[in-house]
Scaffold this motif. Sequence first.
Motif, PDB file in Angstrom:
ATOM      1  N   LEU A  55     -97.878 -54.315  49.093  1.00  0.00           N
ATOM      2  CA  LEU A  55     -98.695 -55.020  48.122  1.00  0.00           C
ATOM      3  C   LEU A  55     -98.108 -54.823  46.731  1.00  0.00           C
ATOM      4  CD1 LEU A  55    -102.364 -54.323  49.277  1.00  0.00           C
ATOM      5  CD2 LEU A  55    -101.066 -56.454  49.458  1.00  0.00           C
ATOM      6  N   SER A  56     -98.060 -55.906  45.976  1.00  0.00           N
ATOM      7  CA  SER A  56     -97.505 -55.865  44.626  1.00  0.00           C
ATOM      8  C   SER A  56     -98.389 -55.021  43.702  1.00  0.00           C
ATOM      9  CB  SER A  56     -97.402 -57.288  44.076  1.00  0.00           C
ATOM     10  OG  SER A  56     -97.110 -57.274  42.690  1.00  0.00           O
ATOM     11  N   ASN A  87    -100.624 -60.993  48.751  1.00  0.00           N
ATOM     12  CA  ASN A  87     -99.999 -60.962  47.429  1.00  0.00           C
ATOM     13  C   ASN A  87    -100.171 -62.285  46.695  1.00  0.00           C
ATOM     14  OD1 ASN A  87     -98.945 -58.320  47.061  1.00  0.00           O
ATOM     15  ND2 ASN A  87     -97.365 -58.740  48.580  1.00  0.00           N
TER      16      ASN A  87
END
Length: 459
Positions: free
Chosen positions: A66-67, A241
């Motif tokens: 996950l960003s 994302n």
Amino acid sequence: MGFADDHLIPLVDRGLGNSAYLVDLGDGRALAVDAGRDLRALHTAARERGLTVAYAADTHLHADFLSGALQLRHDHGAAVLASAAGHRAFDHQGLADGDEVDLGGLTLRALATPGHTDEHLSFLLLDGDRELGVFTGGSLIVNSAARTDLLGPDRTEELARAQYHSLRRLTELPDETAVWPTHGAGSFCSAPPGKERTSTIGAQKRANPLLAAPDEDTFVRRLTAGLGTYPAYFDRLAEANRRGPAVLTGTPLLPELSAEQVRALTAAGGRVVDARPAVEYAAGHIPGSLSIALRSQFATWLGWLLPDTAPLVFVTGEGQDPGEIVWQAYKIGYERLAGRLAGGMPAWLADGNEQATTAFVSAERAGGRPYVDVRQESEFTAGHVPGALHVELGALDRAAADAPNGAVVACRHGERAMTGAGLLERAGRTGIAVLDGGPADYAAAHGQDLVRGPEDTRP
């Protein structure tokens, strides 16, 4: 500003095999590129240098983590930079090919480099007219290129052809231009994985076998031939994302649970993950629990073997950090963490509960059993025990019913094999043991030579 080598700070997640980058812009501000949700190392580096992250750039919609870009906007006020073609569902500065962002002395130029994903951008860092380096994300990586099959088998060749043209475009940069990829050694996004993490355009033109392909068709064959399996959770994270991960307003915690609470959770469909070293799990564990030793690869196997929809209970050992479990889970989108067994296995037994054990045997004592090798295909073909049954750990749950009773499960050291033994035992296989070691140890103990190359030994 003048750009010195120490203005670029690589931040390596060795478990996922990825690199994020923090760029000191020289005025108390910084650029972060491809930062993941676990920002502990980035925050430490920024704090030590007195930096505030002013920009958070993502090269593509990441499938393996996950960003952290939205979290950096929350924590630092960072402007989020990403491809406009990614259609992200949150406020960001959408960039197209050729767009530039003035960083205050340095410039960031977006280069469309589709292949790993449709909307992939590389970011060229410029000091005036001088190309300092290019953040290539999942496009050009050291001695390879990132995989092109994450959007499905029907898109693999099309994206591989796009990757060919993207890499050719990048090689038009000056030879001295630094190459700063996201994916590297240990990343399942690499195809195949390499060992080095950074390079230069000139070095890649000399050493990258994909760039040596004489034509597009050869490139496509070489790239797609190196594609192995990848963790199941990859299929979920790109969309997560695109929507944008939830911003965390504090450090997530792992509550302590009584043995009674653990029993209730498992009865309601919860899953127990034993994070202790494999040898401790072997000596005694909660029946039906799965061994995933807490090490750098913890997140990979958690996301490959367990659903993100079931509450997770963890068993830890002395000295293990519950916070590490939390961050490894959260960085791949696993947030249903019910807690950990307070007091560990001693508390479980003191409450009158039963435990299961798994034999952890030396190579000398493992003879005479069916041999199940759970390593990746590339590891297996590099050298395996004659007659070994080969099922990658990620596929073992589906094949468990066909595995033999009384088998010895093996990998390279024992951690993945212990995970595999738990899968087999949960499927009703009996008499399962785990090899304390790897194929070379077994072959040496039994006077055998390892077999190299593929072998049709699946159950």
